[in-house]
Write a protein that holds these residues in place. Structure first.
Motif, PDB file in Angstrom:
ATOM      1  N   ARG A 140       0.918  -1.304  -0.003  1.00 49.31           N
ATOM      2  CA  ARG A 140      -0.150  -0.280  -0.223  1.00 49.31           C
ATOM      3  C   ARG A 140       0.596   1.296   0.006  1.00 49.31           C
ATOM      4  NH1 ARG A 140      -5.290   1.737   1.797  1.00 49.31           N
ATOM      5  NH2 ARG A 140      -5.748  -0.719   2.002  1.00 49.31           N
ATOM      6  N   ARG A 141       1.927   1.347   1.001  1.00 51.87           N
ATOM      7  CA  ARG A 141       2.658   2.397   0.821  1.00 51.87           C
ATOM      8  C   ARG A 141       3.554   2.702  -0.394  1.00 51.87           C
ATOM      9  NH1 ARG A 141       4.203   0.386   5.871  1.00 51.87           N
ATOM     10  NH2 ARG A 141       6.104  -0.759   5.170  1.00 51.87           N
ATOM     11  N   GLU A 142       3.974   1.527  -1.193  1.00 58.01           N
ATOM     12  CA  GLU A 142       4.480   1.492  -2.396  1.00 58.01           C
ATOM     13  C   GLU A 142       3.565   2.172  -3.583  1.00 58.01           C
ATOM     14  OE1 GLU A 142       5.785  -1.542  -5.615  1.00 58.01           O
ATOM     15  OE2 GLU A 142       6.807  -1.733  -3.918  1.00 58.01           O
ATOM     16  N   MET A 143       2.212   1.780  -3.158  1.00 58.78           N
ATOM     17  CA  MET A 143       1.174   2.228  -4.276  1.00 58.78           C
ATOM     18  C   MET A 143       1.006   3.649  -4.345  1.00 58.78           C
ATOM     19  SD  MET A 143      -1.324  -1.190  -4.247  1.00 58.78           S
ATOM     20  CE  MET A 143      -2.652  -0.346  -5.269  1.00 58.78           C
ATOM     21  N   VAL A 144       0.762   4.248  -2.847  1.00 62.63           N
ATOM     22  CA  VAL A 144       0.358   5.438  -2.641  1.00 62.63           C
ATOM     23  C   VAL A 144       1.554   6.112  -3.074  1.00 62.63           C
ATOM     24  CG1 VAL A 144       0.410   7.218  -0.725  1.00 62.63           C
ATOM     25  CG2 VAL A 144      -0.966   5.079  -0.426  1.00 62.63           C
ATOM     26  N   ARG A 145       2.905   6.044  -2.917  1.00 57.89           N
ATOM     27  CA  ARG A 145       4.015   6.801  -3.480  1.00 57.89           C
ATOM     28  C   ARG A 145       3.913   6.948  -4.856  1.00 57.89           C
ATOM     29  NH1 ARG A 145       7.690   3.933  -1.588  1.00 57.89           N
ATOM     30  NH2 ARG A 145       8.245   2.809  -3.605  1.00 57.89           N
ATOM     31  N   ASN A 146       3.551   5.554  -5.648  1.00 59.39           N
ATOM     32  CA  ASN A 146       3.633   5.584  -7.065  1.00 59.39           C
ATOM     33  C   ASN A 146       2.417   6.525  -7.580  1.00 59.39           C
ATOM     34  OD1 ASN A 146       5.625   4.031  -7.024  1.00 59.39           O
ATOM     35  ND2 ASN A 146       4.479   2.112  -7.448  1.00 59.39           N
ATOM     36  N   TYR A 147       1.259   6.532  -7.137  1.00 67.31           N
ATOM     37  CA  TYR A 147       0.226   7.261  -7.460  1.00 67.31           C
ATOM     38  C   TYR A 147       0.469   8.698  -7.307  1.00 67.31           C
ATOM     39  CZ  TYR A 147      -4.688   8.959  -7.494  1.00 67.31           C
ATOM     40  OH  TYR A 147      -5.904   9.656  -7.871  1.00 67.31           O
ATOM     41  N   GLU A 148       1.076   9.108  -6.241  1.00 69.86           N
ATOM     42  CA  GLU A 148       1.229  10.578  -5.888  1.00 69.86           C
ATOM     43  C   GLU A 148       2.236  11.208  -6.966  1.00 69.86           C
ATOM     44  OE1 GLU A 148       2.714  10.603  -1.875  1.00 69.86           O
ATOM     45  OE2 GLU A 148       0.724  10.765  -1.053  1.00 69.86           O
ATOM     46  N   GLU A 149       3.242  10.242  -7.189  1.00 74.01           N
ATOM     47  CA  GLU A 149       4.485  10.559  -8.291  1.00 74.01           C
ATOM     48  C   GLU A 149       3.765  10.471  -9.606  1.00 74.01           C
ATOM     49  OE1 GLU A 149       7.300   7.781  -7.994  1.00 74.01           O
ATOM     50  OE2 GLU A 149       8.333   8.582  -6.144  1.00 74.01           O
ATOM     51  N   LEU A 150       2.664   9.752  -9.961  1.00 69.22           N
ATOM     52  CA  LEU A 150       2.219   9.858 -11.421  1.00 69.22           C
ATOM     53  C   LEU A 150       1.205  11.322 -11.505  1.00 69.22           C
ATOM     54  CD1 LEU A 150       1.363   9.000 -14.170  1.00 69.22           C
ATOM     55  CD2 LEU A 150      -0.444   7.298 -13.042  1.00 69.22           C
ATOM     56  N   ARG A 151       0.558  11.486 -10.439  1.00 69.03           N
ATOM     57  CA  ARG A 151      -0.414  12.456 -10.136  1.00 69.03           C
ATOM     58  C   ARG A 151       0.219  13.651 -10.257  1.00 69.03           C
ATOM     59  NH1 ARG A 151      -3.438  15.799  -6.750  1.00 69.03           N
ATOM     60  NH2 ARG A 151      -5.660  16.048  -7.434  1.00 69.03           N
ATOM     61  N   GLU A 152       1.547  14.079  -9.793  1.00 69.41           N
ATOM     62  CA  GLU A 152       2.274  15.201  -9.908  1.00 69.41           C
ATOM     63  C   GLU A 152       2.817  15.124 -11.257  1.00 69.41           C
ATOM     64  OE1 GLU A 152       5.459  15.053  -7.288  1.00 69.41           O
ATOM     65  OE2 GLU A 152       4.396  15.130  -5.562  1.00 69.41           O
ATOM     66  N   LYS A 153       3.011  14.145 -12.276  1.00 66.00           N
ATOM     67  CA  LYS A 153       3.597  14.126 -13.491  1.00 66.00           C
ATOM     68  C   LYS A 153       2.620  14.818 -14.284  1.00 66.00           C
ATOM     69  CE  LYS A 153       6.058  10.773 -14.794  1.00 66.00           C
ATOM     70  NZ  LYS A 153       6.336   9.066 -15.117  1.00 66.00           N
ATOM     71  N   LEU A 154       1.396  13.812 -14.339  1.00 61.34           N
ATOM     72  CA  LEU A 154       0.292  14.693 -15.001  1.00 61.34           C
ATOM     73  C   LEU A 154      -0.245  15.777 -14.761  1.00 61.34           C
ATOM     74  CD1 LEU A 154      -2.306  11.374 -15.013  1.00 61.34           C
ATOM     75  CD2 LEU A 154      -0.377  11.939 -16.509  1.00 61.34           C
ATOM     76  N   SER A 155      -0.234  16.299 -13.528  1.00 59.88           N
ATOM     77  CA  SER A 155      -0.423  17.577 -13.216  1.00 59.88           C
ATOM     78  C   SER A 155       0.371  18.620 -13.825  1.00 59.88           C
ATOM     79  CB  SER A 155      -0.332  17.835 -11.736  1.00 59.88           C
ATOM     80  OG  SER A 155      -1.520  17.028 -11.150  1.00 59.88           O
ATOM     81  N   ALA A 156       1.602  18.317 -13.915  1.00 58.20           N
ATOM     82  CA  ALA A 156       2.556  19.186 -14.345  1.00 58.20           C
ATOM     83  C   ALA A 156       2.355  19.362 -16.037  1.00 58.20           C
ATOM     84  CB  ALA A 156       4.024  18.613 -14.234  1.00 58.20           C
ATOM     85  N   ILE A 157       2.076  18.153 -16.791  1.00 56.53           N
ATOM     86  CA  ILE A 157       1.555  18.202 -18.108  1.00 56.53           C
ATOM     87  C   ILE A 157       0.433  19.114 -18.390  1.00 56.53           C
ATOM     88  CG2 ILE A 157       0.957  16.804 -20.154  1.00 56.53           C
ATOM     89  CD1 ILE A 157       2.669  14.488 -18.977  1.00 56.53           C
ATOM     90  N   LEU A 158      -0.604  18.927 -17.454  1.00 55.74           N
ATOM     91  CA  LEU A 158      -1.681  19.590 -17.597  1.00 55.74           C
ATOM     92  C   LEU A 158      -1.378  21.386 -17.428  1.00 55.74           C
ATOM     93  CD1 LEU A 158      -4.597  19.584 -18.345  1.00 55.74           C
ATOM     94  CD2 LEU A 158      -5.209  19.055 -15.926  1.00 55.74           C
TER      95      LEU A 158
END
Length: 335
Positions: free
Chosen positions: A282-300
């Protein structure tokens, strides 16, 4: 070799010779092969030695054996759990007579009062059955085979070790083939991306180009593979809209649940197709989710479009041909 000693000492002696025939070095505590540090207990020394092994042979008989100091868990059970934690292959076998008693225990486990009155001729403690349960319920490394004679054990191990060698040789060959294939695919993928970019610049709308960039950012992301493993298919809008992993999972009709197993969930990394995950995963998934969300937010953010624009684009059907949703994703390992 992990087992109780007094009831299985003859099996241990025979297996020692059998293992040596393969050129392996058997590690048996009674042979002096385990270093007993004077500053620790014998049980702790055995647990430490497990981590140095390449394979474990686990024999379960009718005696529960010595308990760990300060615990009601047997040393043999603890050795097995250490091997699972350290990802050491375990070849587990149980005496047929004890396994028969286990079947009776299983049939009555829902009636504690009746179970308390029972006597099992081939098991000196019902915790043996709980130990067998813990082996069978592992997410991996959970094969358990009954045996009657030493010959049964040797036949099983000979077949398993031959299969292990075949798998090793096949894996080595497949890895070499995959390297060659990946080199070709990398070249092809680069060409496809260049062609796609040119097409989008010529005929695509600005939103088309932004959405493709969002999709490309999601391709290969571990959290996307995890979602798809337990039946969720997030779009860029889903990741951008929901702040937390749990919110996104619920929005996709899935719910992450605590993994219920005998492993130490603070250290073992496991995910099941039902959405059950250990604390570490779960901790790994949370970290991966937050990193992907930051990446998509930067593109948008750099595009000048908003989250509402992305959601509207997805709802309009323009995002129907979604390579992230349609591309094959390898099943995540239940580590």
């Amino acid at each position: 070799m992990s087992s109780t000693f007094y009831d299985l000492r003859y099996a241990r002696e025979s297996l020692k010779r059998f293992i040596e025939q393969f050129g392996y070095i058997p590690v048996l505590s009674e042979e002096g092969a385990v270093y007993f540090d004077p500053a620790t207990t014998a049980a702790e020394a055995c647990l430490k030695e497990v981590s140095n092994a390449d394979l474990m042979v686990l024999l379960i008989g009718g005696r529960y054996g010595m308990a760990l100091p300060g615990s009601d868990e047997s040393v043999t059970n603890a050795e097995y759990q250490r091997a699972v934690k350290d990802k050491i292959p375990v070849f587990a076998m149980v005496e047929q007579s004890t396994f028969n008693d286990y079947a009776v225990y299983q049939a009555n486990v829902g009636s504690p009062e009746a179970l308390a009155q029972m006597k099992f001729p081939n098991a000196d403690n019902v915790k043996i059955f709980e130990f067998i349960d813990s082996v069978r319920k592992q997410a991996e490394n959970n094969a358990l085979v009954p045996f009657r004679t030493i010959s049964d054990i040797e036949t099983y191990l000979r077949a398993q070790w031959a299969g292990m060698m075949h798998d090793h040789l096949s894996s080595t060959s497949r890895e070499a083939q995959v390297v060659d294939t990946l080199e070709v695919l990398t070249s092809v993928n680069t060409r496809v991306e260049l062609i796609a970019s040119q097409i989008l610049r010529s005929v695509g709308t600005p939103m088309d180009r932004v959405y493709v960039n969002l999709l490309q950012a999601m391709v290969g992301e571990p959290i996307v593979g995890d979602f798809r493993y337990f039946g969720g298919s997030p779009k860029p809008g889903d990741i951008l809209k929901w702040t937390t992993l749990e919110e996104c999972a619920v929005a996709l009709g899935k719910e992450l649940r605590p993994y219920r197993g005998p492993e130490d969930t603070d250290e073992v990394n496991i995910i099941s197709s039902s959405g059950a995950v250990t604390n570490a995963r779960r901790r790994e998934m949370v970290r991966n989710y937050e990193e992907l969300r930051e990446k998509l937010s930067a593109i948008l953010g750099a595009s000048g479009f908003t989250l509402e624009d992305v959601v509207e684009y997805e709802q309009s059907g323009s995002a129907g041909n979604d390579p992230v949703r349609n591309a094959p994703v390898a099943r995540p390992a239940a580590r």
